[in-house]
Design an enzyme around this catalytic site. Structure first.
Site, mmCIF file in Angstrom:
data_model
loop_
_atom_site.group_PDB
_atom_site.id
_atom_site.type_symbol
_atom_site.label_atom_id
_atom_site.label_comp_id
_atom_site.label_asym_id
_atom_site.label_seq_id
_atom_site.Cartn_x
_atom_site.Cartn_y
_atom_site.Cartn_z
ATOM 1 N N LYS A 85 -18.159 56.019 24.963
ATOM 2 C CA LYS A 85 -18.520 57.069 25.933
ATOM 3 C C LYS A 85 -19.322 58.189 25.268
ATOM 4 O O LYS A 85 -20.390 58.582 25.753
ATOM 5 C CB LYS A 85 -17.260 57.612 26.609
ATOM 6 C CG LYS A 85 -16.545 56.539 27.424
ATOM 7 C CD LYS A 85 -15.321 57.069 28.123
ATOM 8 C CE LYS A 85 -14.596 55.935 28.829
ATOM 9 N NZ LYS A 85 -13.529 56.393 29.712
ATOM 10 N N ASP A 128 -15.864 58.625 34.168
ATOM 11 C CA ASP A 128 -14.870 57.605 33.841
ATOM 12 C C ASP A 128 -14.558 56.826 35.125
ATOM 13 O O ASP A 128 -14.810 57.311 36.233
ATOM 14 C CB ASP A 128 -13.615 58.308 33.305
ATOM 15 C CG ASP A 128 -12.490 57.341 32.997
ATOM 16 O OD1 ASP A 128 -12.773 56.234 32.499
ATOM 17 O OD2 ASP A 128 -11.333 57.700 33.251
ATOM 18 N N ARG A 143 -1.803 45.268 24.084
ATOM 19 C CA ARG A 143 -1.782 44.643 25.423
ATOM 20 C C ARG A 143 -1.981 43.132 25.331
ATOM 21 O O ARG A 143 -1.287 42.358 26.002
ATOM 22 C CB ARG A 143 -2.908 45.234 26.288
ATOM 23 C CG ARG A 143 -2.651 46.634 26.799
ATOM 24 C CD ARG A 143 -3.930 47.213 27.372
ATOM 25 N NE ARG A 143 -3.709 48.448 28.104
ATOM 26 C CZ ARG A 143 -4.691 49.266 28.476
ATOM 27 N NH1 ARG A 143 -5.944 48.987 28.168
ATOM 28 N NH2 ARG A 143 -4.418 50.362 29.161
ATOM 29 N N SER A 191 -17.019 53.284 31.220
ATOM 30 C CA SER A 191 -15.617 52.870 31.201
ATOM 31 C C SER A 191 -15.313 52.026 29.978
ATOM 32 O O SER A 191 -16.162 51.261 29.520
ATOM 33 C CB SER A 191 -15.303 52.076 32.467
ATOM 34 O OG SER A 191 -13.971 51.616 32.435
ATOM 35 N N GLU A 200 -11.371 54.342 35.692
ATOM 36 C CA GLU A 200 -9.954 54.237 36.049
ATOM 37 C C GLU A 200 -9.291 55.613 36.034
ATOM 38 O O GLU A 200 -9.466 56.385 35.110
ATOM 39 C CB GLU A 200 -9.232 53.305 35.083
ATOM 40 C CG GLU A 200 -9.668 51.855 35.222
ATOM 41 C CD GLU A 200 -8.936 50.958 34.250
ATOM 42 O OE1 GLU A 200 -7.730 50.748 34.433
ATOM 43 O OE2 GLU A 200 -9.573 50.472 33.305
ATOM 44 N N ASN A 214 -9.762 59.328 25.811
ATOM 45 C CA ASN A 214 -11.031 58.717 25.413
ATOM 46 C C ASN A 214 -12.229 59.274 26.189
ATOM 47 O O ASN A 214 -13.361 58.869 25.959
ATOM 48 C CB ASN A 214 -10.964 57.182 25.536
ATOM 49 C CG ASN A 214 -10.739 56.709 26.957
ATOM 50 O OD1 ASN A 214 -10.244 57.437 27.803
ATOM 51 N ND2 ASN A 214 -11.082 55.461 27.214
ATOM 52 N N ASP A 249 -10.314 61.564 32.815
ATOM 53 C CA ASP A 249 -8.912 61.974 32.910
ATOM 54 C C ASP A 249 -8.115 61.733 31.635
ATOM 55 O O ASP A 249 -6.965 62.145 31.545
ATOM 56 C CB ASP A 249 -8.224 61.230 34.069
ATOM 57 C CG ASP A 249 -8.095 59.731 33.798
ATOM 58 O OD1 ASP A 249 -8.974 59.174 33.101
ATOM 59 O OD2 ASP A 249 -7.131 59.121 34.276
ATOM 60 N N GLU A 308 -5.518 52.913 37.986
ATOM 61 C CA GLU A 308 -5.447 52.301 36.655
ATOM 62 C C GLU A 308 -5.090 50.816 36.799
ATOM 63 O O GLU A 308 -4.034 50.465 37.325
ATOM 64 C CB GLU A 308 -4.387 53.009 35.804
ATOM 65 C CG GLU A 308 -4.741 54.442 35.444
ATOM 66 C CD GLU A 308 -5.688 54.542 34.254
ATOM 67 O OE1 GLU A 308 -5.998 53.501 33.634
ATOM 68 O OE2 GLU A 308 -6.115 55.664 33.956
#
Length: 199
Positions: free
Chosen positions: A133, A7, A46, A90, A9, A155, A152, A15
């Site tokens: 992913k 991953d 967002r 990502s 971020e 996802n 982390d 992030e």
């Protein structure tokens, strides 16, 4: 043949949305995939907040230009790439990630694309594939690779659990508690040793 899927971020770089939330003074934008497992829902939310505040791609890219990789991330990546192939998987977007990839020595990156209007407004996003992913890891395995995966967030769990070895890095207490079978690391040296041990 092994391939490591990481991953981006929270593992290699800070992030992006948290940094932008702080720069723009919009605390709601601090919500990430550590908090919301449904990425589609998170991104639509967002984009709605950006529209509401009249913010677009340029403002986010101005913040990204000031972000550096996490301390030790480039050295970790360089050391790992001396041993094996690495792909950064990502759910971010190429319009966000490329300046950060430059600072990391341009590792291979699979990510998504933003849809941006001529005036810079972010109007939507195009995912590379569904469950990107996990789907990517399964296709790599179908091509004869053995995967080792780390991340982390929620996802990342699919690719981590589908791999021959999988690790959490600087994850949340909740994700670690919910997945006690996964080894979790906080420091790059320990993380690197674990991955090399799994090769």
């Amino acid at each position: 043949m092994n391939i490591v899927c990481l991953d981006m971020e929270g593992v290699l770089v800070p992030e992006i949305w948290i940094a932008f939330a702080e720069a723009s003074g919009i605390p709601e934008l601090k919500k990430t995939t550590r908090d919301e497992p449904d990425y589609d829902k998170l991104m639509k939310w967002r984009i709605g907040i950006l529209k509401e505040h009249g913010l677009g791609l340029k403002e986010i890219q101005d913040t990204i230009a000031k972000i550096d990789p996490l301390p030790g991330a480039k050295e970790f990546l360089d050391s790992l790439r001396e041993e094996t192939q690495v792909i950064v998987l990502s759910d971010t977007f190429s319009q966000f990630a490329m300046p950060l990839m430059k600072k990391l020595g341009y590792p291979a990156l699979f990510c998504n694309e933003l849809e941006v209007a001529d005036n810079g407004e972010i109007t939507g996003f195009k995912m590379r594939c569904e469950n990107s992913k996990l789907t990517t890891v399964k296709h790599l395995q179908a091509m004869g690779f053995e995967t080792i995966a780390a991340g982390d967030s929620y996802n990342d769990l699919g690719m981590i659990k589908a791999s021959k070895a999988g690790f959490l890095f600087r994850s949340t207490d909740k994700i670690k508690a919910d997945n006690p079978e996964l080894e979790a690391f906080e420091e790059f040296d320990d993380f690197l040793a674990a991955i090399k041990g799994a090769l």
